[in-house]
Design a protein around this motif. Structure first.
Motif, PDB file in Angstrom:
ATOM      1  N   ILE A   6      -4.898 -17.397  -1.994  1.00 19.54           N
ATOM      2  CA  ILE A   6      -4.792 -16.341  -2.869  1.00 19.54           C
ATOM      3  C   ILE A   6      -3.635 -15.859  -3.180  1.00 19.54           C
ATOM      4  O   ILE A   6      -3.340 -15.241  -1.781  1.00 19.54           O
ATOM      5  CB  ILE A   6      -6.277 -15.489  -2.491  1.00 19.54           C
ATOM      6  CG1 ILE A   6      -7.458 -15.918  -3.052  1.00 19.54           C
ATOM      7  CG2 ILE A   6      -6.133 -13.916  -3.304  1.00 19.54           C
ATOM      8  CD1 ILE A   6      -8.263 -14.945  -2.024  1.00 19.54           C
ATOM      9  N   GLU A   7      -2.920 -15.807  -4.023  1.00 22.47           N
ATOM     10  CA  GLU A   7      -1.382 -15.310  -4.190  1.00 22.47           C
ATOM     11  C   GLU A   7      -1.580 -13.954  -4.633  1.00 22.47           C
ATOM     12  O   GLU A   7      -0.646 -12.162  -4.649  1.00 22.47           O
ATOM     13  CB  GLU A   7      -0.554 -15.999  -4.854  1.00 22.47           C
ATOM     14  CG  GLU A   7       0.245 -16.938  -4.661  1.00 22.47           C
ATOM     15  CD  GLU A   7       1.403 -17.778  -5.619  1.00 22.47           C
ATOM     16  OE1 GLU A   7       1.873 -16.350  -6.034  1.00 22.47           O
ATOM     17  OE2 GLU A   7       1.889 -18.658  -4.919  1.00 22.47           O
ATOM     18  N   LEU A  50      -9.224 -20.860   3.994  1.00 20.97           N
ATOM     19  CA  LEU A  50      -9.293 -20.038   3.173  1.00 20.97           C
ATOM     20  C   LEU A  50      -7.495 -19.624   3.220  1.00 20.97           C
ATOM     21  O   LEU A  50      -6.899 -19.590   4.885  1.00 20.97           O
ATOM     22  CB  LEU A  50      -9.917 -17.975   3.121  1.00 20.97           C
ATOM     23  CG  LEU A  50     -11.097 -18.242   2.688  1.00 20.97           C
ATOM     24  CD1 LEU A  50     -12.126 -17.474   3.087  1.00 20.97           C
ATOM     25  CD2 LEU A  50     -10.594 -18.237   0.752  1.00 20.97           C
ATOM     26  N   LEU A  51      -6.904 -18.984   2.163  1.00 20.90           N
ATOM     27  CA  LEU A  51      -5.220 -18.232   3.075  1.00 20.90           C
ATOM     28  C   LEU A  51      -4.823 -17.307   1.557  1.00 20.90           C
ATOM     29  O   LEU A  51      -5.481 -17.672   0.592  1.00 20.90           O
ATOM     30  CB  LEU A  51      -4.035 -19.916   2.417  1.00 20.90           C
ATOM     31  CG  LEU A  51      -5.271 -20.761   3.644  1.00 20.90           C
ATOM     32  CD1 LEU A  51      -5.141 -21.781   2.565  1.00 20.90           C
ATOM     33  CD2 LEU A  51      -3.163 -21.667   4.495  1.00 20.90           C
ATOM     34  N   HIS A  52      -4.388 -16.695   2.405  1.00 17.72           N
ATOM     35  CA  HIS A  52      -3.394 -15.476   1.313  1.00 17.72           C
ATOM     36  C   HIS A  52      -1.915 -16.073   1.773  1.00 17.72           C
ATOM     37  O   HIS A  52      -1.569 -15.776   2.468  1.00 17.72           O
ATOM     38  CB  HIS A  52      -4.008 -14.168   1.697  1.00 17.72           C
ATOM     39  CG  HIS A  52      -3.440 -12.931   1.047  1.00 17.72           C
ATOM     40  ND1 HIS A  52      -3.583 -12.519  -0.379  1.00 17.72           N
ATOM     41  CD2 HIS A  52      -2.915 -11.285   1.243  1.00 17.72           C
ATOM     42  CE1 HIS A  52      -2.998 -11.998  -0.968  1.00 17.72           C
ATOM     43  NE2 HIS A  52      -2.159 -11.367   0.320  1.00 17.72           N
ATOM     44  N   ILE A  98       2.090 -16.404   4.100  1.00 18.52           N
ATOM     45  CA  ILE A  98       1.262 -17.215   4.547  1.00 18.52           C
ATOM     46  C   ILE A  98      -0.019 -16.648   5.386  1.00 18.52           C
ATOM     47  O   ILE A  98       0.258 -16.905   6.614  1.00 18.52           O
ATOM     48  CB  ILE A  98       1.353 -18.501   4.451  1.00 18.52           C
ATOM     49  CG1 ILE A  98       1.896 -19.533   3.022  1.00 18.52           C
ATOM     50  CG2 ILE A  98       0.268 -19.391   4.823  1.00 18.52           C
ATOM     51  CD1 ILE A  98       2.680 -20.981   3.532  1.00 18.52           C
ATOM     52  N   GLY A  99      -1.046 -15.944   4.814  1.00 18.59           N
ATOM     53  CA  GLY A  99      -1.872 -15.965   5.908  1.00 18.59           C
ATOM     54  C   GLY A  99      -2.699 -16.799   6.193  1.00 18.59           C
ATOM     55  O   GLY A  99      -3.524 -17.319   5.001  1.00 18.59           O
ATOM     56  N   ILE A 117      -4.262 -13.522   7.487  1.00 14.75           N
ATOM     57  CA  ILE A 117      -5.398 -13.274   6.499  1.00 14.75           C
ATOM     58  C   ILE A 117      -4.717 -11.866   6.150  1.00 14.75           C
ATOM     59  O   ILE A 117      -4.312 -11.522   5.641  1.00 14.75           O
ATOM     60  CB  ILE A 117      -5.748 -13.574   5.934  1.00 14.75           C
ATOM     61  CG1 ILE A 117      -6.304 -15.287   5.779  1.00 14.75           C
ATOM     62  CG2 ILE A 117      -6.829 -12.628   4.511  1.00 14.75           C
ATOM     63  CD1 ILE A 117      -7.419 -15.584   5.081  1.00 14.75           C
ATOM     64  N   ARG A 118      -4.961 -10.989   7.022  1.00 16.22           N
ATOM     65  CA  ARG A 118      -5.656  -9.370   7.708  1.00 16.22           C
ATOM     66  C   ARG A 118      -3.464  -9.128   7.654  1.00 16.22           C
ATOM     67  O   ARG A 118      -3.938  -7.972   6.429  1.00 16.22           O
ATOM     68  CB  ARG A 118      -6.275  -8.796   8.564  1.00 16.22           C
ATOM     69  CG  ARG A 118      -6.905  -7.226   7.880  1.00 16.22           C
ATOM     70  CD  ARG A 118      -7.997  -6.497   8.861  1.00 16.22           C
ATOM     71  NE  ARG A 118      -8.706  -6.650   8.705  1.00 16.22           N
ATOM     72  CZ  ARG A 118      -9.639  -5.700   8.073  1.00 16.22           C
ATOM     73  NH1 ARG A 118      -9.467  -4.325   7.892  1.00 16.22           N
ATOM     74  NH2 ARG A 118     -11.404  -5.753   7.683  1.00 16.22           N
TER      75      ARG A 118
END
Ligand SMILES: NC(=O)c1ccc[n+]([C@@H]2O[C@H](COP(=O)([O-])OP(=O)(O)OC[C@H]3O[C@@H](n4cnc5c(N)ncnc54)[C@H](O)[C@@H]3O)[C@@H](O)[C@H]2O)c1
Length: 406
Positions: A113-114, A143-145, A166-167, A194-195
């Protein structure tokens, strides 16, 4: 193959950049008109270097479609507005994109998710959707952010040169995705959870909002007591640990004027400073309106249609008008029944407001007071054309001694 979901201001340049470096890319957007335009070989917005990058990506076989693709890696760049009432993030576009990916993705696919999201969005909404669909996170999907920092007007340069974050849940997957971004990103790529990735992005934009609000508050103080705010900030910034931004007619766009609201929405009891900063920046179009009224009185001009607003976009040298200070100013004028003000912006080629001119000289011929709301290079290079007008310069770009300032 990488499937990029959402081909707006962030998704399109990202897709083109990845394709330029030889990775097979398919861009997906549910806006049929946008996909048709791209497939006709045209870019969908103005941005320095975008057309050239588009040609390079086409040569490398990039494709555009309304269909999601079955593949192993997805990048989501869909909108993340805030809900007007609660100020919380509206996750519906992200959730919808994740759902469509789950319909089709390969086992073990990475979903990156960008889009900018508030801290906890992935935990609260995205994980839930995935688990409800019976997928195991960490096995069926990862999952990545990877939030985006690029600034319109300098996007292509910044895509290659900005540091990124990159989370991820899984450091091994994070390293793999870091490899993907390293194709084009020459700067440091930080891996975190991620957080922290979610929070750091929102914090960056909130920091800028607060700094701008401080400059805007100084501008109001200086106006009251006839001090030159620009001179004061210039001097203060000579202190080695002071870096005050410039005041202006308000804050617009899709990041700085939006992201702080996520924190206010989620932590209403803890966000006094952040909320106050938002309110100060939102008050600036009203301040400009007050300045226009003062100047009209001073010059005994009673007809609002003699006032021309230069600039409709939220920043200089781009065509993005979302949440722009000028649109906010026009709303305030509407509330005060001040209709008929003239508008011009060299970057906005479609008529989006009443009394919008398409030709600069026709616009100038109609007005006595010119309000500079955006510091496009266009006006900087055409200062000779605006000589003789009464000027309110909210961007401090006009060098005439008699120009009024914020
Ligand atoms: N614009 C910026 O300068 C900027 C900078 C950094 C981060 N961001 C963040 O990036 C994200 C995207 O912003 P943007 O400015 O590119 O938005 P945008 O509105 O320009 O583009 C989003 C695109 O996503 C498409 N879309 C929406 N839902 C979809 C779905 N379910 N499936 C397929 N396509 C879908 C829309 O049709 C649109 O073309 C936001 O979270 C924003 O906060 C924006």
């Amino acid at each position: 193959m990488i499937n990029i979901i959402g081909l707006g201001y962030i998704g399109l340049p990202t897709a083109l950049m990845i394709a330029k470096y030889g990775v097979k890319v398919v861009g997906t957007d549910y806006n049929i008109e946008l996909i048709t335009t791209l497939n006709e070989g045209k870019v969908t917005f103005e941005e320095k270097g975008l057309k050239e990058l588009f040609q390079e990506a086409i040569a490398n076989g990039i494709e555009f479609t309304t269909e999601y693709q079955k593949t192993h890696t997805y990048i989501i760049a869909v909108p993340t507005p805030y809900l007007k009432e609660s100020k919380k993030l509206d996750s519906k576009y992200v959730v919808s994109a994740v759902n469509s990916i789950l319909d089709i993705c390969e086992k073990g696919a990475a979903i990156i998710i960008e889009s900018t999201i508030s801290p906890g969005t992935i935990d609260k909404y995205v994980r839930l959707v995935i688990e409800e669909r019976g997928f195991v996170i960490g096995e069926d999907v990862h999952l990545l952010h990877a939030p985006e920092r690029i600034i319109p007007g300098n996007m292509i340069f910044e895509l290659e040169n900005n540091s990124r974050t990159i989370g991820a849940d899984n450091p091994e997957i994070a390293e793999k995705i870091k490899g993907l971004y390293s194709h084009f990103c020459k700067a440091e790529i930080v891996i975190t959870d991620i957080r922290s990735a979610e929070m750091s992005k929102v914090v960056e934009n909130t920091y800028r909002d607060i700094n701008i609000a401080f400059a805007n508050e100084l501008a109001k103080i200086c106006r009251t007591d006839k001090m030159n705010v620009y001179e004061i900030i210039r001097i203060a910034n000579k202190h080695p640990r002071v870096d005050i931004l410039q005041p202006g007619p308000g804050v617009g766009g899709h990041c700085i004027s939006v992201d702080p609201w996520f924190l206010v929405g989620d932590y209403p009891d803890l966000t006094n400073l952040i909320l106050t900063a938002r309110k100060i920046n939102d008050s600036m179009p009203r301040h400009v309106l007050g300045r226009i009224r003062d100047i009209m009185r001073k010059h005994d001009i009673k007809d609002i249609s003699k006032v021309g607003i230069y600039g409709l976009t939220y920043k200089e040298n781009v065509d993005d008008t979302r949440e722009s200070p000028t649109l906010q100013l026009l709303e305030r004028m509407d509330e005060h029944l001040a209709f008929g003000v003239k508008i011009f912006d060299p970057f906005v080629k479609k008529r989006i407001v009443d009394h919008q001119f398409m030709n600069f000289e026709d616009f100038l011929n109609e007005i006595e007071i010119l309000v500079i709301m955006v510091g496009h290079d266009h006006i900087k290079y055409n200062m000779n054309l605006i000589k003789g007008k009464i000027i309110l310069d909210t961007k401090n770009i006009c060098t005439f001694d008699d120009a009024y300032k914020l």
